[in-house]
Design an enzyme around this catalytic site. Structure first.
Site, mmCIF file in Angstrom:
data_model
loop_
_atom_site.group_PDB
_atom_site.id
_atom_site.type_symbol
_atom_site.label_atom_id
_atom_site.label_comp_id
_atom_site.label_asym_id
_atom_site.label_seq_id
_atom_site.Cartn_x
_atom_site.Cartn_y
_atom_site.Cartn_z
ATOM 1 N N GLY A 167 0.766 -1.196 -0.169
ATOM 2 C CA GLY A 167 -0.015 0.037 -0.062
ATOM 3 C C GLY A 167 0.960 1.215 0.198
ATOM 4 N N ASP A 168 1.966 1.104 0.393
ATOM 5 C CA ASP A 168 3.087 2.370 0.220
ATOM 6 C C ASP A 168 4.599 1.906 0.293
ATOM 7 O OD1 ASP A 168 3.811 5.017 0.322
ATOM 8 O OD2 ASP A 168 3.840 5.297 2.716
ATOM 9 N N TYR A 169 4.587 1.212 -1.027
ATOM 10 C CA TYR A 169 5.884 0.557 -0.846
ATOM 11 C C TYR A 169 7.070 1.405 -1.417
ATOM 12 C CZ TYR A 169 8.750 -3.647 -1.368
ATOM 13 O OH TYR A 169 9.702 -4.501 -1.407
#
Length: 240
Positions: A167-169
């Site tokens: 999701g926020d890589y």
């Protein structure tokens, strides 16, 4: 932060609190005390991350939960630096780590981050004035949050290639052991859930430059990468 009193007792009176740290984003404080080093988060994002850490720990290396009370989450400092500080092998490590995450069984993941959910949340953030257009990437500069949302609705992909996504890589959210031996630690997993794999691919490729992007895709392994989806999910990320 207005933390429950018992959490302050955990750190002791000589603890040093700071918001100046690397490798963790969002509303996070780092605490250094005689008992160790910790990260403290509070609010809805902390609640979401707590649940996801408990689930993900079965399969991946994540920070240990030291304490959780009301809406406050205390995590142990892994003691490793993020891949922001290791540009030479960041792409390779990120690619292999992401492939392992995306190979987790979708049917067992209880967290839904598919487009119906993300677009509804994006609409709320735009409506509530929580999106700062000044932070948009250069290729989206000049757009308003409303215009971004309208483009997302109009250009929504017809299908989703579902996996368990971070999701926020970004490189900041992957901590690697200094010797190269050991499994990287995934941090800031509050947006983890079932979604299109391009959610992670888009953000990672935005952050990686030059040869690192090629190293990332090589280590990630076979996958049909859709440039239109990469562009779409980069645009979606502007609203979060």
């Amino acid at each position: 932060m207005q933390l429950p009193g018992r959490l302050f007792e955990l750190f002791g009176e000589h603890a040093i609190w700071s918001d100046d740290h690397e490798g963790v984003s969002g509303e996070t404080l780092r605490v250094t005390s005689p008992t160790g080093a910790f990260y403290v988060k509070q609010g809805p994002a902390a609640l979401a991350e707590h649940d996801r850490l408990l689930w993900l720990k079965r399969w991946a290396n994540v920070p240990d939960i030291v304490a959780f009370e009301e809406d406050a989450l205390v995590l142990a400092d892994a003691g490793w630096r993020s891949l922001e500080r290791r540009p030479l092998d960041a792409g390779t490590v990120m690619g292999a780590t992401l492939r392992a995450l995306h190979d987790l069984p979708v049917r067992e993941c209880p967290f839904d981050e598919r487009l119906d959910v993300k677009l509804a949340r994006a609409a709320e953030r735009v409506r509530d004035g929580l999106v700062d257009a000044a932070d948009f990437d250069a290729d989206h500069a000049g757009l308003t949050p409303d215009q971004v949302y309208e483009r997302l609705v109009a250009g929504r992909p017809a299908s989703e290639d579902l996996v368990v996504t971070h999701g926020d890589y970004t490189p900041a959210n992957v901590l690697a052991p200094p010797t190269g031996a050991g499994e990287p630690v995934l941090v800031d997993v509050g947006a983890l859930g079932v979604a299109d794999r391009h959610v992670d691919l888009a953000v990672a490729l935005r952050e990686l430059e030059g040869p690192a992007a090629g190293d990332f895709l090589a280590a990630y392994g076979p996958a049909e990468v859709d440039q239109r989806k990469l562009d779409y999910y980069r645009l979606l990320d502007e609203l979060f």
